[in-house]
Write a protein that holds these residues in place. Sequence first.
Motif, PDB file in Angstrom:
ATOM      1  N   MET A   8       0.801  -1.229   0.000  1.00 33.44           N
ATOM      2  CA  MET A   8       0.000   0.000   0.000  1.00 33.44           C
ATOM      3  C   MET A   8       0.831   1.275   0.000  1.00 33.44           C
ATOM      4  O   MET A   8       0.300   2.340  -0.293  1.00 33.44           O
ATOM      5  N   THR A   9       2.098   1.203   0.306  1.00 43.06           N
ATOM      6  CA  THR A   9       2.949   2.401   0.295  1.00 43.06           C
ATOM      7  C   THR A   9       3.648   2.597  -1.041  1.00 43.06           C
ATOM      8  O   THR A   9       4.416   3.538  -1.199  1.00 43.06           O
ATOM      9  N   GLN A  10       3.389   1.700  -1.998  1.00 41.78           N
ATOM     10  CA  GLN A  10       3.993   1.811  -3.324  1.00 41.78           C
ATOM     11  C   GLN A  10       2.915   2.128  -4.360  1.00 41.78           C
ATOM     12  O   GLN A  10       1.753   1.800  -4.183  1.00 41.78           O
ATOM     13  N   GLU A  11       3.359   2.757  -5.436  1.00 39.11           N
ATOM     14  CA  GLU A  11       2.457   3.004  -6.563  1.00 39.11           C
ATOM     15  C   GLU A  11       2.292   1.724  -7.360  1.00 39.11           C
ATOM     16  O   GLU A  11       3.210   0.922  -7.389  1.00 39.11           O
ATOM     17  N   LYS A  17      -7.736   4.715  -6.092  1.00 36.43           N
ATOM     18  CA  LYS A  17      -9.000   5.064  -5.451  1.00 36.43           C
ATOM     19  C   LYS A  17      -9.406   3.995  -4.447  1.00 36.43           C
ATOM     20  O   LYS A  17      -9.819   4.292  -3.331  1.00 36.43           O
ATOM     21  N   ARG A  18      -9.276   2.720  -4.872  1.00 39.29           N
ATOM     22  CA  ARG A  18      -9.581   1.583  -4.001  1.00 39.29           C
ATOM     23  C   ARG A  18      -8.622   0.447  -4.308  1.00 39.29           C
ATOM     24  O   ARG A  18      -8.268   0.224  -5.463  1.00 39.29           O
ATOM     25  N   VAL A  19      -8.248  -0.271  -3.271  1.00 40.76           N
ATOM     26  CA  VAL A  19      -7.439  -1.485  -3.408  1.00 40.76           C
ATOM     27  C   VAL A  19      -8.151  -2.568  -2.611  1.00 40.76           C
ATOM     28  O   VAL A  19      -8.356  -2.434  -1.407  1.00 40.76           O
ATOM     29  N   PHE A  20      -8.553  -3.619  -3.307  1.00 44.16           N
ATOM     30  CA  PHE A  20      -9.285  -4.694  -2.653  1.00 44.16           C
ATOM     31  C   PHE A  20      -8.311  -5.752  -2.139  1.00 44.16           C
ATOM     32  O   PHE A  20      -7.460  -6.232  -2.885  1.00 44.16           O
ATOM     33  N   ASP A  36     -11.687  -2.379  10.336  1.00 43.95           N
ATOM     34  CA  ASP A  36     -11.453  -1.015  10.824  1.00 43.95           C
ATOM     35  C   ASP A  36      -9.969  -0.687  10.899  1.00 43.95           C
ATOM     36  O   ASP A  36      -9.555   0.425  10.550  1.00 43.95           O
ATOM     37  N   ARG A  37      -9.161  -1.642  11.361  1.00 42.65           N
ATOM     38  CA  ARG A  37      -7.707  -1.432  11.470  1.00 42.65           C
ATOM     39  C   ARG A  37      -7.112  -1.144  10.093  1.00 42.65           C
ATOM     40  O   ARG A  37      -6.299  -0.224   9.931  1.00 42.65           O
ATOM     41  N   LEU A  38      -7.525  -1.912   9.081  1.00 50.16           N
ATOM     42  CA  LEU A  38      -7.013  -1.702   7.723  1.00 50.16           C
ATOM     43  C   LEU A  38      -7.475  -0.355   7.175  1.00 50.16           C
ATOM     44  O   LEU A  38      -6.674   0.411   6.629  1.00 50.16           O
ATOM     45  N   ALA A  39      -8.755  -0.042   7.336  1.00 50.84           N
ATOM     46  CA  ALA A  39      -9.303   1.210   6.810  1.00 50.84           C
ATOM     47  C   ALA A  39      -8.697   2.432   7.494  1.00 50.84           C
ATOM     48  O   ALA A  39      -8.487   3.469   6.855  1.00 50.84           O
ATOM     49  N   LYS A  40      -8.404   2.319   8.776  1.00 50.92           N
ATOM     50  CA  LYS A  40      -7.790   3.441   9.496  1.00 50.92           C
ATOM     51  C   LYS A  40      -6.399   3.723   8.968  1.00 50.92           C
ATOM     52  O   LYS A  40      -6.021   4.869   8.748  1.00 50.92           O
ATOM     53  N   ARG A  41      -5.627   2.670   8.732  1.00 46.11           N
ATOM     54  CA  ARG A  41      -4.246   2.853   8.258  1.00 46.11           C
ATOM     55  C   ARG A  41      -4.208   3.204   6.773  1.00 46.11           C
ATOM     56  O   ARG A  41      -3.390   4.012   6.345  1.00 46.11           O
ATOM     57  N   PHE A  42      -5.096   2.596   5.974  1.00 42.53           N
ATOM     58  CA  PHE A  42      -5.136   2.815   4.523  1.00 42.53           C
ATOM     59  C   PHE A  42      -6.591   3.029   4.103  1.00 42.53           C
ATOM     60  O   PHE A  42      -7.300   2.061   3.807  1.00 42.53           O
ATOM     61  N   PRO A  43      -7.054   4.279   4.057  1.00 37.55           N
ATOM     62  CA  PRO A  43      -8.459   4.553   3.739  1.00 37.55           C
ATOM     63  C   PRO A  43      -8.910   4.022   2.372  1.00 37.55           C
ATOM     64  O   PRO A  43     -10.100   3.788   2.173  1.00 37.55           O
ATOM     65  N   ASN A  44      -7.977   3.812   1.454  1.00 41.58           N
ATOM     66  CA  ASN A  44      -8.360   3.305   0.130  1.00 41.58           C
ATOM     67  C   ASN A  44      -8.373   1.777   0.064  1.00 41.58           C
ATOM     68  O   ASN A  44      -8.683   1.203  -0.972  1.00 41.58           O
ATOM     69  N   ALA A  45      -8.054   1.118   1.161  1.00 42.08           N
ATOM     70  CA  ALA A  45      -8.042  -0.344   1.195  1.00 42.08           C
ATOM     71  C   ALA A  45      -9.413  -0.871   1.604  1.00 42.08           C
ATOM     72  O   ALA A  45     -10.025  -0.365   2.543  1.00 42.08           O
ATOM     73  N   VAL A  46      -9.882  -1.872   0.876  1.00 43.84           N
ATOM     74  CA  VAL A  46     -11.175  -2.487   1.164  1.00 43.84           C
ATOM     75  C   VAL A  46     -10.937  -3.978   1.390  1.00 43.84           C
ATOM     76  O   VAL A  46     -10.421  -4.669   0.509  1.00 43.84           O
ATOM     77  N   MET A  47     -11.291  -4.456   2.578  1.00 42.88           N
ATOM     78  CA  MET A  47     -11.100  -5.870   2.893  1.00 42.88           C
ATOM     79  C   MET A  47     -12.325  -6.662   2.462  1.00 42.88           C
ATOM     80  O   MET A  47     -13.452  -6.319   2.803  1.00 42.88           O
TER      81      MET A  47
END
Length: 144
Positions: A8-11, A17-20, A36-47
């Motif tokens: 998530m820290t790389q392009e 916009k979203r990373v599943f 919640d832990r994932l979304a807090k650290r990476f708002p564009n990440a969707v588990m």
Amino acid sequence: MTLVEQVMTQEPYASAKRVFWVVDNGSSHRGQAAIDRLAKRFPNAVMIHTPVHASWVNQIEIYFSIVQRKVLTPNDFTSLDQVEDRLTAFEQRYNATARPFRWKFTPADLEDLMARIERHEQKEQNLQQPPGCDHQPAALALAA
């Protein structure tokens, strides 16, 4: 979370916009707290959780096994570009020739396997009791 951090820290993922993230229901990423832990650290990440009994995950594991055996072994690569080239070539060839996996293990096969296991366990139990002994071991007596 180490893998998520690396990705998530790389392009292109950092600015996507979203990373599943498709995950199984393992204890480290099950439930709302993990989401919640994932979304807090990476708002564009969707588990996305797979169904609890997701047999399609087995298909993925089979595919990765094929890749390991046919593409990555032996691991005599001299660069990451060489790995990428080999994986890309395999993907193109595989997609052109792939056929659905045919499951051969039927419910009847399962019943047969369970019966064989039960017979084996009974045989093992009989071997543990001396001849002429008609009492059960204490653990079995408690379970009964």
